[in-house]
Design a protein around this motif. Structure first.
Motif, PDB file in Angstrom:
ATOM      1  N   LEU A   1     -24.334   4.683  20.594  1.00 24.91           N
ATOM      2  CA  LEU A   1     -24.308   5.882  19.756  1.00 24.91           C
ATOM      3  C   LEU A   1     -22.890   6.361  19.483  1.00 24.91           C
ATOM      4  CD1 LEU A   1     -27.220   8.007  21.294  1.00 24.91           C
ATOM      5  CD2 LEU A   1     -27.282   6.570  19.253  1.00 24.91           C
ATOM      6  N   ALA A   2     -22.016   6.253  20.463  1.00 25.16           N
ATOM      7  CA  ALA A   2     -20.672   6.820  20.343  1.00 25.16           C
ATOM      8  C   ALA A   2     -19.692   5.894  19.641  1.00 25.16           C
ATOM      9  CB  ALA A   2     -20.137   7.187  21.726  1.00 25.16           C
ATOM     10  N   HIS A   3     -19.779   4.585  19.886  1.00 27.04           N
ATOM     11  CA  HIS A   3     -18.799   3.670  19.289  1.00 27.04           C
ATOM     12  C   HIS A   3     -18.759   3.766  17.761  1.00 27.04           C
ATOM     13  CE1 HIS A   3     -16.320   0.090  18.711  1.00 27.04           C
ATOM     14  NE2 HIS A   3     -17.178  -0.244  17.768  1.00 27.04           N
ATOM     15  N   PRO A   4     -19.910   3.807  17.056  1.00 28.04           N
ATOM     16  CA  PRO A   4     -19.838   3.909  15.595  1.00 28.04           C
ATOM     17  C   PRO A   4     -19.177   5.197  15.109  1.00 28.04           C
ATOM     18  CG  PRO A   4     -21.991   3.126  16.282  1.00 28.04           C
ATOM     19  CD  PRO A   4     -21.303   3.603  17.516  1.00 28.04           C
ATOM     20  N   VAL A   5     -19.246   6.261  15.895  1.00 28.67           N
ATOM     21  CA  VAL A   5     -18.553   7.504  15.522  1.00 28.67           C
ATOM     22  C   VAL A   5     -17.053   7.271  15.538  1.00 28.67           C
ATOM     23  CG1 VAL A   5     -18.122   9.902  16.178  1.00 28.67           C
ATOM     24  CG2 VAL A   5     -20.433   8.938  16.380  1.00 28.67           C
ATOM     25  N   LEU A   6     -16.548   6.669  16.611  1.00 29.73           N
ATOM     26  CA  LEU A   6     -15.123   6.395  16.711  1.00 29.73           C
ATOM     27  C   LEU A   6     -14.686   5.424  15.615  1.00 29.73           C
ATOM     28  CD1 LEU A   6     -14.916   5.903  20.587  1.00 29.73           C
ATOM     29  CD2 LEU A   6     -14.735   8.030  19.282  1.00 29.73           C
ATOM     30  N   ASP A   7     -15.498   4.408  15.373  1.00 26.74           N
ATOM     31  CA  ASP A   7     -15.193   3.425  14.337  1.00 26.74           C
ATOM     32  C   ASP A   7     -15.091   4.102  12.971  1.00 26.74           C
ATOM     33  OD1 ASP A   7     -14.791   1.083  12.956  1.00 26.74           O
ATOM     34  OD2 ASP A   7     -16.737   0.203  13.422  1.00 26.74           O
ATOM     35  N   THR A   8     -16.042   4.974  12.678  1.00 28.01           N
ATOM     36  CA  THR A   8     -16.020   5.684  11.394  1.00 28.01           C
ATOM     37  C   THR A   8     -14.780   6.557  11.276  1.00 28.01           C
ATOM     38  OG1 THR A   8     -18.440   5.729  11.337  1.00 28.01           O
ATOM     39  CG2 THR A   8     -17.284   7.280   9.910  1.00 28.01           C
TER      40      THR A   8
ATOM     41  N   VAL B   1      -4.543   1.133  17.484  1.00 31.87           N
ATOM     42  CA  VAL B   1      -5.181   2.224  18.221  1.00 31.87           C
ATOM     43  C   VAL B   1      -6.129   1.602  19.232  1.00 31.87           C
ATOM     44  CG1 VAL B   1      -6.656   4.262  18.102  1.00 31.87           C
ATOM     45  CG2 VAL B   1      -4.987   3.826  16.290  1.00 31.87           C
ATOM     46  N   VAL B   2      -5.927   1.941  20.488  1.00 29.54           N
ATOM     47  CA  VAL B   2      -6.749   1.414  21.570  1.00 29.54           C
ATOM     48  C   VAL B   2      -7.545   2.560  22.174  1.00 29.54           C
ATOM     49  CG1 VAL B   2      -6.765   0.226  23.791  1.00 29.54           C
ATOM     50  CG2 VAL B   2      -5.042  -0.367  22.064  1.00 29.54           C
ATOM     51  N   VAL B   3      -8.858   2.398  22.236  1.00 26.22           N
ATOM     52  CA  VAL B   3      -9.729   3.387  22.862  1.00 26.22           C
ATOM     53  C   VAL B   3     -10.395   2.689  24.045  1.00 26.22           C
ATOM     54  CG1 VAL B   3     -11.646   4.984  22.554  1.00 26.22           C
ATOM     55  CG2 VAL B   3     -10.110   4.490  20.631  1.00 26.22           C
ATOM     56  N   PRO B   4     -10.025   3.039  25.260  1.00 22.70           N
ATOM     57  CA  PRO B   4     -10.571   2.335  26.423  1.00 22.70           C
ATOM     58  C   PRO B   4     -12.022   2.732  26.704  1.00 22.70           C
ATOM     59  CG  PRO B   4      -9.118   4.105  27.119  1.00 22.70           C
ATOM     60  CD  PRO B   4      -9.016   4.045  25.628  1.00 22.70           C
ATOM     61  N   GLY B   5     -12.687   1.892  27.478  1.00 21.55           N
ATOM     62  CA  GLY B   5     -14.049   2.197  27.895  1.00 21.55           C
ATOM     63  C   GLY B   5     -15.083   1.500  27.053  1.00 21.55           C
ATOM     64  N   PRO B   6     -16.345   1.543  27.477  1.00 18.24           N
ATOM     65  CA  PRO B   6     -17.423   0.818  26.791  1.00 18.24           C
ATOM     66  C   PRO B   6     -17.709   1.315  25.381  1.00 18.24           C
ATOM     67  CG  PRO B   6     -18.299   2.216  28.551  1.00 18.24           C
ATOM     68  CD  PRO B   6     -16.816   2.194  28.720  1.00 18.24           C
ATOM     69  N   SER B   7     -17.336   2.561  25.066  1.00 15.03           N
ATOM     70  CA  SER B   7     -17.548   3.081  23.716  1.00 15.03           C
ATOM     71  C   SER B   7     -16.387   2.777  22.784  1.00 15.03           C
ATOM     72  CB  SER B   7     -17.756   4.598  23.748  1.00 15.03           C
ATOM     73  OG  SER B   7     -18.913   4.933  24.477  1.00 15.03           O
ATOM     74  N   GLY B   8     -15.312   2.246  23.347  1.00 18.35           N
ATOM     75  CA  GLY B   8     -14.086   2.105  22.584  1.00 18.35           C
ATOM     76  C   GLY B   8     -13.891   0.744  21.957  1.00 18.35           C
TER      77      GLY B   8
ATOM     78  N   ASP C   1     -13.277  10.750  24.102  1.00 18.66           N
ATOM     79  CA  ASP C   1     -13.474  12.186  23.899  1.00 18.66           C
ATOM     80  C   ASP C   1     -12.314  12.812  23.137  1.00 18.66           C
ATOM     81  OD1 ASP C   1     -15.947  12.373  25.011  1.00 18.66           O
ATOM     82  OD2 ASP C   1     -15.379  13.738  26.627  1.00 18.66           O
ATOM     83  N   ASP C   2     -11.110  12.378  23.446  1.00 25.81           N
ATOM     84  CA  ASP C   2      -9.938  12.943  22.777  1.00 25.81           C
ATOM     85  C   ASP C   2      -9.898  12.533  21.310  1.00 25.81           C
ATOM     86  OD1 ASP C   2      -9.142  14.101  25.158  1.00 25.81           O
ATOM     87  OD2 ASP C   2      -7.795  12.455  25.694  1.00 25.81           O
ATOM     88  N   LEU C   3     -10.316  11.290  21.011  1.00 25.94           N
ATOM     89  CA  LEU C   3     -10.281  10.827  19.627  1.00 25.94           C
ATOM     90  C   LEU C   3     -11.245  11.610  18.753  1.00 25.94           C
ATOM     91  CD1 LEU C   3      -9.445   9.011  17.344  1.00 25.94           C
ATOM     92  CD2 LEU C   3     -11.011   7.253  18.206  1.00 25.94           C
ATOM     93  N   TRP C   4     -12.512  11.737  19.183  1.00 31.28           N
ATOM     94  CA  TRP C   4     -13.441  12.415  18.284  1.00 31.28           C
ATOM     95  C   TRP C   4     -13.148  13.911  18.192  1.00 31.28           C
ATOM     96  CZ3 TRP C   4     -16.700  16.374  19.509  1.00 31.28           C
ATOM     97  CH2 TRP C   4     -17.200  16.497  20.813  1.00 31.28           C
ATOM     98  N   ARG C   5     -12.631  14.466  19.266  1.00 29.79           N
ATOM     99  CA  ARG C   5     -12.269  15.892  19.201  1.00 29.79           C
ATOM    100  C   ARG C   5     -11.051  16.123  18.313  1.00 29.79           C
ATOM    101  NH1 ARG C   5     -15.472  18.430  23.089  1.00 29.79           N
ATOM    102  NH2 ARG C   5     -16.234  16.984  24.699  1.00 29.79           N
TER     103      ARG C   5
END
Length: 279
Positions: A170-177, A199-206, A240-244
């Motif tokens: 659910l979260a990865h496509p938000v960051l991708d968009t 841009v590197v976003v660590p973790g399973p959603s990144g 969390d920091d990216l989407w915020r």
């Protein structure tokens, strides 16, 4: 492929996100509905009313061809959206939480059917201004709506102290968009052909995303087909920091304090000013 990168199809995710939202809303107490959110002047009830407005406006506009409220004289798009959103939210204060839940549950499947009628590569019904000027593809317009619903759910969860709906699928496509706004964020910084920003976003959603300079403008790189060399700048940011940041839930200054970045300062500053909402 446009400067926005490969097609992203989020349509299967709407029903999943909605199930999480409805389960959350049905669990809230009366006091929870009155808790303040990060949206100025809006409590949880107001944010839910705003999401309901988004459902109604999209079905009315894209399914029924209804133009809706008109612009006032000399009104900008941000001003128009702020005014019409506020008008609906104020009216929705007359609705019970139970009724709004019922309306979301009823309208959601109709919205899902509507998404299924779209040609993802056709012009968008509503252009995505934060990704740059000019026509947007339908897939980005649809993905923008998905991020809108997901982010508002997270704002409600923040307000009531309930984590969740942040599974990678659910979260990865938000960051991708949101990162499809990277070329637009970099637009004022001219660099030689082939210059890359990572841009590197660590973790399973990144994941890892690249923007490249090409023929005087920036575009998203396809990591499977584009030869991306050593980037001129690398920014590492938590999900969390990216989407915020993208939705201005935190300020640019605060986001820059939280990131790890190396390389070209001008590129870092531009990338960390990324915005993925109309403001």
């Amino acid at each position: 492929m446009t400067i926005l990168g490969p097609v992203l199809d989020v349509r299967p995710l709407f029903s999943q996100e909605r199930r999480e939202l409805l389960a959350l809303l049905r669990s809230l107490s009366a006091a929870d509905w009155s808790r303040e959110t990060v949206c100025p002047g809006w409590d949880v009830h107001d944010v839910v009313g705003h999401v309901l407005n988004d459902y109604l406006r999209r079905i009315s506009g894209s399914r029924d061809g209804f133009a809706g409220a008109t612009f006032a004289n000399d009104e900008t798009l941000p001003g128009y959206l702020a005014r019409t959103n506020d008008e609906f939210v104020r009216a929705a204060r007359q609705c019970s939480p139970e009724l709004m839940i019922e309306l979301l549950a009823h309208l959601g499947p109709e919205l899902d059917r509507l998404w299924g009628t779209f040609d993802l590569t056709a012009p968008a019904a509503l252009d995505v201004s934060w990704a740059g000027p000019g026509p947007s593809p339908a897939w980005l317009d649809i993905a923008r709506d998905y991020t809108e619903f997901w982010v508002h759910q997270q704002q409600i969860r923040d307000a009531v102290g309930r984590p969740g709906a942040d599974r990678p699928e659910l979260a990865h496509p938000v960051l991708d968009t949101f990162l499809r706004a990277l070329p637009h964020a970099l637009r004022e910084v001219a660099r030689p052909h082939g210059t890359a920003v990572r841009v590197v976003v660590p973790g399973p959603s990144g994941g890892t995303w690249h923007a490249m300079s090409e023929d005087g403008r920036w575009r998203m790189a396809d990591d499977e087909t584009d030869p991306v060399g050593e980037p001129a700048a690398t920014i590492t940011m938590r999900p969390d920091d990216l989407w915020r940041l993208a939705t201005r839930g935190i300020t640019v200054t605060e986001a820059r304090r939280r990131v790890a970045a190396q390389g070209d300062p001008a590129l870092i500053d531009a990338a960390t000013a990324l915005l993925a909402v109309v403001a």
